[in-house]
Design a protein around this motif. Structure first.
Motif, short mmCIF file in Angstrom:
data_model
loop_
_atom_site.label_atom_id
_atom_site.label_comp_id
_atom_site.label_asym_id
_atom_site.label_seq_id
_atom_site.Cartn_x
_atom_site.Cartn_y
_atom_site.Cartn_z
N SER A 163 0.86 -1.18 0.00
CA SER A 163 0.00 0.00 0.00
C SER A 163 0.89 1.23 0.00
CB SER A 163 -0.92 0.01 1.23
OG SER A 163 -0.16 0.20 2.41
N ALA A 164 0.29 2.39 -0.02
CA ALA A 164 1.06 3.63 -0.04
C ALA A 164 1.86 3.81 1.24
CB ALA A 164 0.14 4.83 -0.26
N SER A 165 1.41 3.19 2.33
CA SER A 165 2.10 3.33 3.61
C SER A 165 2.85 2.08 4.04
CB SER A 165 1.09 3.72 4.70
OG SER A 165 0.08 2.73 4.81
N PHE A 166 2.61 0.96 3.37
CA PHE A 166 3.27 -0.30 3.74
C PHE A 166 3.97 -0.88 2.50
CE2 PHE A 166 3.45 -4.88 4.55
CZ PHE A 166 3.99 -4.89 5.83
N CYS A 167 5.30 -0.79 2.49
CA CYS A 167 6.11 -1.33 1.39
C CYS A 167 5.61 -0.85 0.02
CB CYS A 167 6.13 -2.85 1.42
SG CYS A 167 6.87 -3.55 2.92
N PRO A 168 5.53 0.46 -0.19
CA PRO A 168 5.03 0.96 -1.49
C PRO A 168 5.93 0.54 -2.64
CG PRO A 168 6.08 2.72 -0.23
CD PRO A 168 5.97 1.55 0.70
N PHE A 169 5.32 0.35 -3.79
CA PHE A 169 6.04 -0.07 -5.00
C PHE A 169 5.78 1.00 -6.07
CE2 PHE A 169 7.38 -2.38 -8.65
CZ PHE A 169 8.18 -3.43 -8.21
N THR A 170 6.83 1.68 -6.49
CA THR A 170 6.68 2.80 -7.41
C THR A 170 6.88 2.35 -8.85
OG1 THR A 170 7.51 4.32 -5.72
CG2 THR A 170 7.50 5.11 -8.00
N CYS A 171 5.96 2.74 -9.72
CA CYS A 171 6.06 2.43 -11.15
C CYS A 171 6.23 3.74 -11.93
CB CYS A 171 4.81 1.70 -11.64
SG CYS A 171 4.65 0.02 -10.98
N SER A 172 6.88 3.64 -13.06
CA SER A 172 7.12 4.80 -13.90
C SER A 172 5.84 5.19 -14.65
CB SER A 172 8.25 4.52 -14.89
OG SER A 172 7.92 3.41 -15.70
N ALA A 173 5.92 6.27 -15.41
CA ALA A 173 4.76 6.77 -16.14
C ALA A 173 4.20 5.71 -17.08
CB ALA A 173 5.15 8.01 -16.93
N SER A 174 2.89 5.72 -17.25
CA SER A 174 2.16 4.83 -18.17
C SER A 174 2.25 3.36 -17.76
CB SER A 174 2.67 5.00 -19.61
OG SER A 174 2.62 6.35 -20.00
N SER A 175 2.44 3.10 -16.46
CA SER A 175 2.49 1.72 -15.97
C SER A 175 1.89 1.65 -14.58
CB SER A 175 3.93 1.19 -15.94
OG SER A 175 4.72 1.93 -15.03
N HIS A 176 1.56 0.44 -14.12
CA HIS A 176 0.94 0.25 -12.82
C HIS A 176 1.44 -1.04 -12.19
CE1 HIS A 176 -1.51 -1.93 -15.77
NE2 HIS A 176 -1.75 -2.79 -14.77
N TYR A 177 1.29 -1.18 -10.89
CA TYR A 177 1.81 -2.33 -10.15
C TYR A 177 0.86 -3.52 -10.22
CZ TYR A 177 2.86 -5.27 -6.10
OH TYR A 177 3.12 -6.35 -5.27
N GLU A 178 1.45 -4.72 -10.35
CA GLU A 178 0.70 -5.97 -10.28
C GLU A 178 1.49 -6.97 -9.46
OE1 GLU A 178 -0.60 -7.62 -13.95
OE2 GLU A 178 -1.66 -5.80 -14.61
N THR A 179 0.78 -7.80 -8.69
CA THR A 179 1.47 -8.79 -7.86
C THR A 179 1.96 -9.98 -8.67
OG1 THR A 179 -0.64 -9.87 -7.37
CG2 THR A 179 0.14 -8.20 -5.81
N CYS A 180 1.32 -10.28 -9.77
CA CYS A 180 1.69 -11.45 -10.58
C CYS A 180 1.70 -11.02 -12.05
CB CYS A 180 0.72 -12.59 -10.36
SG CYS A 180 1.17 -14.13 -11.20
N LEU A 181 2.90 -10.85 -12.58
CA LEU A 181 3.04 -10.31 -13.93
C LEU A 181 4.04 -11.16 -14.70
CD1 LEU A 181 2.77 -7.90 -16.01
CD2 LEU A 181 4.71 -6.87 -14.81
N LEU A 182 3.66 -11.58 -15.89
CA LEU A 182 4.60 -12.31 -16.75
C LEU A 182 5.61 -11.33 -17.33
CD1 LEU A 182 2.23 -14.80 -18.62
CD2 LEU A 182 3.85 -15.31 -16.79
N PRO A 183 6.89 -11.66 -17.33
CA PRO A 183 7.94 -10.72 -17.73
C PRO A 183 7.77 -10.15 -19.13
CG PRO A 183 8.90 -12.60 -16.62
CD PRO A 183 7.46 -12.92 -16.83
N CYS A 184 7.20 -10.89 -20.06
CA CYS A 184 7.12 -10.42 -21.44
C CYS A 184 5.71 -9.99 -21.82
CB CYS A 184 7.64 -11.48 -22.39
SG CYS A 184 9.41 -11.79 -22.23
N THR A 185 4.98 -9.41 -20.89
CA THR A 185 3.64 -8.91 -21.19
C THR A 185 3.73 -7.58 -21.93
OG1 THR A 185 2.78 -9.98 -19.21
CG2 THR A 185 1.43 -8.25 -20.19
#
Length: 370
Positions: free
Chosen positions: A157-179
């Motif tokens: 979450s924003a307050s617990f272990c936040p994960f920052t993504c660059s512009a035009s992208s969003h965080y996912e917990t399970c993502l295939l590397p070549c998506t």
């Protein structure tokens, strides 16, 4: 990945995976086990005996490396202990791993979370409550759960272990590397089939190797280089031209130089330029110096190209000498190598200097005086 199928991955923090093909079943040994489908005999020592002690097992498979010291770690009362006054607060945060109704609940029946919880508490305590250590400890459990196909819910979450993504992208917990790769990029990558957490491109955007861009900014991938749509690359002594198309495909065609054009290397690539009017001169030369400006105001010579009628001589910054693509004999000293190409033996004409970003070419041409 090796030619016999061994693949090793490392997240640069906690997690290492070693994968081998199925024909190695029952033929491995060491820290990763013997790959015989029997979970009861994984902690096998070199002599074939089993142990339940992690320290003994790890120490048994150490490999001596010259100049390196690898200790076995601590045991029993010799290990540092976590201050009880700080332990409770750390346990509360690491408990996200063991919470039966939490984001990792689906993995508990697949991988026992108890050891991961203990490691999380101990590591964070020894790191004086460093939050990045805690996040990495939790992520290590998640990665192992992914390897076994368990579905993990979003635990950040924003307050617990936040994960920052660059512009035009969003965080996912399970993502295939070549998506969502740019066209042509997937042919240059080796993609795994196990998902990992990370940043996925938003709808309408594609991964170009460094970030997410619209499709018209994807470009092409040719000979390990990235080219913009519409950009052309000339190769084979200016006999072939390769053009990046909007589809991501490189279109290659044959080409020839006009009588008043010459083929030379500029900015690291072959390029056609208009020649000087040397129609009345039987012998002429051109010298092109490739400069790199990594430090502002400081030019470093990377290579020198000398054109003498039909012959091209190249001397690179390692003092290798090439003549018409065939390497000449080595053995030249720094001074004797330079003497091949500098100074030129003719009056310098048509001096020119062009610079693009951090790369420049300095050239001079004129009739050759014998």
């Amino acid at each position: 990945m090796t030619d016999f199928g061994l693949r090793v991955t490392y997240d640069l923090v906690y997690h290492v995976t070693v994968t081998v093909p199925g024909n190695y079943n029952g033929r491995t040994c060491g820290l990763c086990g013997n790959f015989n489908d029997d979970k009861a005999d994984e902690f096998q020592l070199l002599d074939g005996n089993l142990t339940k002690d992690f320290q003994t097992f790890g120490a048994a498979w150490k490999v001596p490396v010259p100049g390196a010291v690898c200790e076995d770690g601590c045991s029993g009362d010799q290990c540092p202990k976590c201050d009880d006054s700080k332990k409770a607060a750390i346990e509360e945060k690491c408990a996200v791993i063991t919470n039966p109704k939490g984001p990792f609940a689906a993995c508990h029946d697949v991988i026992d979370p108890a050891s991961y919880f203990r490691d999380c508490v101990y590591d964070v305590c020894m790191a004086k409550n460093d939050q990045s250590i805690m996040c990495n400890s939790i992520a290590a459990y998640m990665l192992d759960c992914h390897d076994f196909g368990a579905k993990i819910e979003n635990w950040r979450s924003a307050s617990f272990c936040p994960f920052t993504c660059s512009a035009s992208s969003h965080y996912e917990t399970c993502l295939l590397p070549c998506t969502s790769p740019c066209p042509g990029l997937v042919e240059t990558l080796t993609c795994t089939t196990t998902c990992v957490e990370g940043c996925a491109c938003d709808k309408g955007y594609y991964y170009n190797g460094t970030g997410c861009v619209p499709s018209d900014q994807c470009g092409c991938y040719y000979n390990c280089q990235t080219y913009k749509v519409g950009e052309s690359i000339i190769t084979d002594d200016c006999h072939r031209i390769h053009t990046c198309q909007a589809s991501g495909v490189v279109l290659s065609k044959n080409m020839t130089c006009d009588p008043n054009e010459s083929c030379l290397v500029k900015n690291g690539c072959q390029e056609i330029i208009q020649s000087g009017n040397f129609s009345q001169i039987s012998d002429w030369f051109r010298v092109v110096v490739k400069l790199e400006t990594c430090t502002p105001g400081v030019n470093t010579i990377m290579a020198v190209y000398v054109f003498l009628n039909e012959v091209m001589i190249t001397v690179n910054n390692k003092h290798d000498v090439w003549t018409q693509k065939v390497m000449a004999e080595k053995g030249y000293s720094r001074d004797s190598t330079s003497a091949w190409v500098w100074p030129p033996k003719g009056p310098m004409q048509n001096r020119g200097y062009s610079k693009a970003a951090d790369l420049a070419s300095l050239y001079t041409e004129g009739p050759l005086v014998k």
